[in-house]
Design an enzyme around this catalytic site. Structure first.
Site, PDB file in Angstrom:
ATOM      1  N   ARG A  16       0.828  -1.111  -0.095  1.00 20.93           N
ATOM      2  CA  ARG A  16      -0.178  -0.040   0.117  1.00 20.93           C
ATOM      3  C   ARG A  16       0.917   1.193   0.015  1.00 20.93           C
ATOM      4  O   ARG A  16       2.150   1.028   0.009  1.00 20.93           O
ATOM      5  CB  ARG A  16      -0.896   0.114   1.340  1.00 20.93           C
ATOM      6  N   TYR A 154      11.981   6.806  15.226  1.00 20.20           N
ATOM      7  CA  TYR A 154      11.931   6.752  13.595  1.00 20.20           C
ATOM      8  C   TYR A 154      13.165   7.985  13.173  1.00 20.20           C
ATOM      9  O   TYR A 154      13.585   7.612  11.948  1.00 20.20           O
ATOM     10  CB  TYR A 154      10.553   7.403  13.439  1.00 20.20           C
ATOM     11  N   ALA A 157      16.365   5.973  13.219  1.00 20.41           N
ATOM     12  CA  ALA A 157      16.305   5.055  11.951  1.00 20.41           C
ATOM     13  C   ALA A 157      16.694   5.822  10.637  1.00 20.41           C
ATOM     14  O   ALA A 157      17.179   5.415   9.846  1.00 20.41           O
ATOM     15  CB  ALA A 157      15.125   4.401  11.960  1.00 20.41           C
ATOM     16  N   LYS A 158      15.702   6.665  10.353  1.00 18.63           N
ATOM     17  CA  LYS A 158      15.631   7.600   9.201  1.00 18.63           C
ATOM     18  C   LYS A 158      17.176   8.393   8.747  1.00 18.63           C
ATOM     19  O   LYS A 158      17.416   8.425   7.445  1.00 18.63           O
ATOM     20  CB  LYS A 158      14.557   8.623   8.859  1.00 18.63           C
TER      21      LYS A 158
END
Ligand code: NAP
Length: 253
Positions: A16, A154, A157-158
């Site tokens: 998706r 997040y 991680a990014k």
């Protein structure tokens, strides 16, 4: 580069959102596309849609943070479609919380999907790319890499994916492989819809509030990301490597 390298792309998180749009765009560009996701229904449907439009596609389910599942899914796609030479590391999750409330599980699961997942996928696919002497890797970073309240997991991680990308570019360049990162701003998908719900806003109000802060005065769409991914994996992008490109309707870095 060989005479004509295999034109097979693998997109993770293709069930998706951004991954689905990227898979369809690369299929329209002429790639055979392996759609990988946790969610079986989404990738099956995506592969059927591509086939119905005249393209080649195959689906596989996996958790990108599981090494055995990654090896099995990449082997399946290589057997069904041919050697993968394009990899889009897109699978992602959010588990937002302020640092003082964040659990070990919220930290580990986000780091595992984004960082370990991209590492495992890239390690599994690079052998096909280096054998073909051609490859394109695109990693999904985020404007959150620059810091975002409630996303210490997040954003880490990014930001990590940006260093990962630059090192891939250095190590794999001599094999004809480029690596770049796309860092989207606000893109309207289930991920941002879930954030709206978490902060107690309707998705429409959340998007309008975000758009008012964006220079081009709208939120992004999955196609905005797919269009750049399409260019970065093209032949014409062969001298662009190790870059992080913000796609956020304005300057972000
Ligand atoms: P999304 O709509 O939530 O789709 C993410 C897809 O990744 C889902 O199909 C999900 O599967 C899959 N996935 C999650 N964990 C997985 C795992 N362990 N193994 C395999 N597949 C997994 O998200 P999106 O908005 O399209 O985001 C795509 C990427 O862009 C992510 O990396 C995200 O961090 C990044 N990004 C998004 C935005 C934004 O504004 N939307 C902004 C910046 C960056 P399930 O359906 O089974 O959960």
């Amino acid at each position: 580069m060989t005479e004509s390298p295999s034109r097979v792309a693998i997109v993770t998180g293709a069930g998706r959102g951004i991954g689905s749009a990227v898979a369809k765009k690369l299929a329209a560009d002429g790639f055979a596309v392996g759609l990988l996701d946790l969610d079986e229904a989404g990738v099956k449907q995506g592969a059927e849609d591509i086939q119905a439009a005249g393209g080649r596609a195959a689906a596989a389910t996996l958790d990108v943070s599981d090494a055995e599942q990654v090896e099995a899914a990449v082997t399946k796609i290589a057997e069904e479609l041919g050697a993968p030479t394009v990899l889009i590391n897109n699978a992602g999750i959010t588990r937002d919380a302020m640092l003082f409330k964040m659990t070990d599980l919220e930290w580990d699961s986000v780091i595992n999907v984004h960082l370990r997942g991209s590492f495992l996928m890239t390690r599994a696919v690079q052998k096909y790319m280096t054998a073909e002497k051609w490859g394109r890797i695109v990693n999904l970073s985020s404007t959150s890499a620059l810091g975002n309240r409630g996303q210490v997991n997040y954003s880490a991680a990014k930001a990590g994916l940006q260093g990962f990308t630059k090192t891939l570019a250095i190590e794999l360049g001599k094999f004809g492989v480029t690596a770049n990162a796309i860092a989207p701003g606000f893109i309207a998908t289930d991920m941002t819809a879930a954030t709206a719900e978490r902060v107690g806003m309707t998705f429409e109000d959340f998007k309008a509030a975000a758009a008012s802060q964006i220079p081009v005065q709208r939120v992004g769409t999955p196609d905005d990301i797919a269009n750049l991914a399409s260019f970065l994996v093209s032949e014409g992008a062969g001298f662009i490597s190790g870059q992080v490109i913000y796609v956020a309707g304005g300057p972000k870095d």
